[in-house]
Write a protein that holds these residues in place. Structure first.
Motif, mmCIF file in Angstrom:
data_model
loop_
_atom_site.group_PDB
_atom_site.id
_atom_site.type_symbol
_atom_site.label_atom_id
_atom_site.label_comp_id
_atom_site.label_asym_id
_atom_site.label_seq_id
_atom_site.Cartn_x
_atom_site.Cartn_y
_atom_site.Cartn_z
ATOM 1 N N ASN A 63 0.827 -1.231 0.000
ATOM 2 C CA ASN A 63 0.000 0.000 0.000
ATOM 3 C C ASN A 63 0.852 1.268 0.000
ATOM 4 O O ASN A 63 0.398 2.326 0.439
ATOM 5 N N ALA A 64 2.087 1.166 -0.485
ATOM 6 C CA ALA A 64 2.985 2.324 -0.499
ATOM 7 C C ALA A 64 3.381 2.663 -1.931
ATOM 8 O O ALA A 64 3.612 1.768 -2.760
ATOM 9 N N ARG A 65 3.470 3.975 -2.223
ATOM 10 C CA ARG A 65 3.925 4.478 -3.510
ATOM 11 C C ARG A 65 5.072 5.445 -3.212
ATOM 12 O O ARG A 65 4.846 6.592 -2.808
ATOM 13 N N LEU A 66 6.296 4.975 -3.412
ATOM 14 C CA LEU A 66 7.487 5.682 -2.937
ATOM 15 C C LEU A 66 8.364 6.089 -4.120
ATOM 16 O O LEU A 66 8.591 5.297 -5.039
ATOM 17 N N TYR A 67 8.897 7.324 -4.055
ATOM 18 C CA TYR A 67 9.652 7.873 -5.181
ATOM 19 C C TYR A 67 10.944 8.517 -4.690
ATOM 20 O O TYR A 67 10.934 9.304 -3.737
ATOM 21 N N ALA A 68 12.044 8.189 -5.368
ATOM 22 C CA ALA A 68 13.330 8.821 -5.052
ATOM 23 C C ALA A 68 13.408 10.174 -5.747
ATOM 24 O O ALA A 68 13.117 10.288 -6.952
#
Length: 527
Positions: free
Chosen positions: A309-314
């Motif tokens: 359930n995570a949407r992570l961006y560098a």
């Protein structure tokens, strides 16, 4: 005379001795005698009615000044009410031509001494101001000596001396990027807002992230006192004095605008997508390279095998700079129901931006605090996330929020209300004022200007500045002195109330962890 910061006048003081005597003897008698009896009765009745209205406050006699905050209610003298005259709004123009010619700071800004008790009040400070008392407690019994301040020098970037409302700077080591520049700029704005209202003081400031004044070195009741060292964050193992960070006046290197401007943009950004219409996932965007805990967070990203359930961006700040910061606009990042806050190498300035979004802040267990975050309450302002089991903790929190939508929305709204109402720029300045005022009152010696110090003023900083740095300075410039005094400081915690406060926060976190444990037990049973 003055009472509660307001000018109170008796009849004698208000009218002068001659007018007071005439009023007592009957100032209206010559006029009344010239009228017929019916007309005189009517005139006298009107006077009595108007006087009664003024006395009871029914007739609004106080002046209204544009801007709203300068409007003052009538003040009771015990016999009738006298409308307080609001202080005239003053603006101080920049004097760059004068400064560039003389290379000395203008003097006219500081001619009139200020005092908080001569200004109308501005209400009570937010509750997190109580931590000022705790941060200064190590010196409450002994006071602060010159030797203590000098011991803070080894890691300090600069020493700042404030004498008679003027600032003097001695730089020891240039800070990373423009941290020192905008910290000093912010202090100058506070001095313009509250001119000559601070006692004389000097301080050492360390612009590096990590606190360094270790508490366990100063545990003995009668032992050596710690050096007072100011910085942007602290933790439970240190005595560093926490101060608002540079980004409130802008962060040119990553194009983050001054807080007063950005706060309004964030408020509008919240309205673009209603909470229920947002992506039902946890969002984070940042630089994972600065800390192992952030690199660990990236393992929670969605993949072909697992969806936590995570949407992570560098965030690649180098590319963002080249592309004009088109993908890092903070007001455009309120697109998910949940936003993750995680520390970097220490605390992160991103916390206030994340909390402002109406999204539920999923706050990975922190090790550090800044000046306002100790006022946040778990399950009220944010949802606690385990540091050592991030992915499962995030998965549970999002599933819980999506099945308890109203409760989740309430948490997000409480956080954004806190940021908009209790972290507005007025309170940032008031926190700075009260911290430095309380700090200065502990001094056991008279501060003095060092041989290597130079005077610092807005002209010396902004007149030679260029580009985004100058733009942010001009946008955050305080135009002139405040028309109200700083907010009223709350009292310190007594030991029992402080412990009760901390216990309540810990109990809320433990309750969430218990819910999370039950959730995963049920998931395991299903599988």
């Amino acid at each position: 005379m003055r009472e509660n910061g307001l000018v109170i006048t008796t009849r004698q003081e208000n009218h002068g001795s001659g007018h007071s005597r005439h009023y007592k003897d009957g100032i209206w008698s010559p006029f009344v005698k010239s009228l017929s009896r019916p007309t005189a009765v009517i005139a006298f009745s009107v006077v009595l009615i108007v006087g009664a209205l003024v006395y009871t406050g029914t007739l609004n006699t106080h002046p209204i000044v544009s801007g709203g905050s300068s409007a003052k209610l009538p003040v009771s003298t015990g016999t009738y009410r006298v409308a307080e005259t609001p202080r005239e709004q003053v603006e101080w123009p920049l004097k760059c031509s004068e400064y560039n010619h003389t290379r000395t700071c203008p003097t006219n800004h500081y001619l009139k001494p200020g005092a908080a008790e001569t200004l109308p009040g501005s209400g009570a400070c937010p509750d997190y101001f109580r931590w000022i008392h705790e941060d200064l407690r190590p010196w409450a019994r002994t006071g602060i000596t010159r030797e203590m301040v000098e011991r803070a020098r080894p890691t300090a970037n600069f020493r700042l001396v404030i004498l008679d409302g003027r600032a003097y700077l001695e730089t020891y080591e240039k800070a990373f990027q423009t941290r020192d520049v905008f910290t000093l700029w912010g202090i100058l704005q506070m001095l313009r807002r509250y001119p000559r209202m601070l006692p004389d003081l000097e301080l050492m400031f360390d612009c590096v992230d990590w606190p360094v004044v270790l508490a366990d070195r100063y545990c003995a009741p009668n032992g050596e006192r710690p050096p007072p060292l100011f910085r942007y964050c602290g933790n439970d193992q240190t005595f560093d004095v926490v101060f608002p960070d540079w980004s409130y006046w802008g962060w040119p290197e990553v194009n983050i605008k001054p807080w007063e401007i950005l706060l309004g943009e964030l408020k509008e950004g919240c309205k673009r997508i209603p909470w229920l219409n947002r992506e039902p996932y946890a969002y984070w965007k940042g630089n994972p390279a600065v800390a192992e805990t952030r690199q660990d967070l990236m393992k929670c990203n969605v993949s072909d095998k697992q969806d936590w359930n995570a949407r992570l961006y560098a965030q690649d700040w180098g590319r963002e700079s080249q592309e004009g910061y088109k993908k890092s606009d903070l007001a455009s990042q309120c697109t998910h129901r949940y936003k993750v806050y995680i520390e970097g190498s220490a605390w992160s300035v991103s916390e206030k931006y994340i909390l402002s979004c109406d999204s539920v802040t999923l706050l990975v267990k922190p090790h550090y605090y800044d000046f306002f975050t100790r006022g946040l309450i778990p399950t009220h302002h944010y949802w606690p996330i385990k540091e050592d089991d991030k992915c499962r903790s995030i998965k549970f929190s999002v599933d819980w929020g999506n099945s308890h939508k109203q409760e989740a929305q309430d948490i997000g709204k409480a956080a954004s209300n806190f940021i908009q109402e209790e972290l507005k720029m007025d309170y940032v300045y008031d926190y700075m004022f009260h911290l430095l005022n309380s700090y200065a009152k502990l001094f056991k010696y008279k501060p003095s200007i060092g041989a290597n110090a130079t005077e610092l003023c807005v002209e010396s900083m902004v007149c030679g500045a260029e580009g985004v740095e100058k733009k942010f300075m001009m946008e955050s410039l305080v135009k002139g002195p405040s028309n109200t005094s700083p907010c009223t400081m709350p009292p310190p915690y007594d030991p029992s109330s402080l412990q009760a406060h901390l216990n309540k926060k810990e109990s809320s976190i433990q309750q969430v962890e218990s819910m999370e444990k039950s959730y995963w037990e049920q998931q395991n049973m299903k599988s």
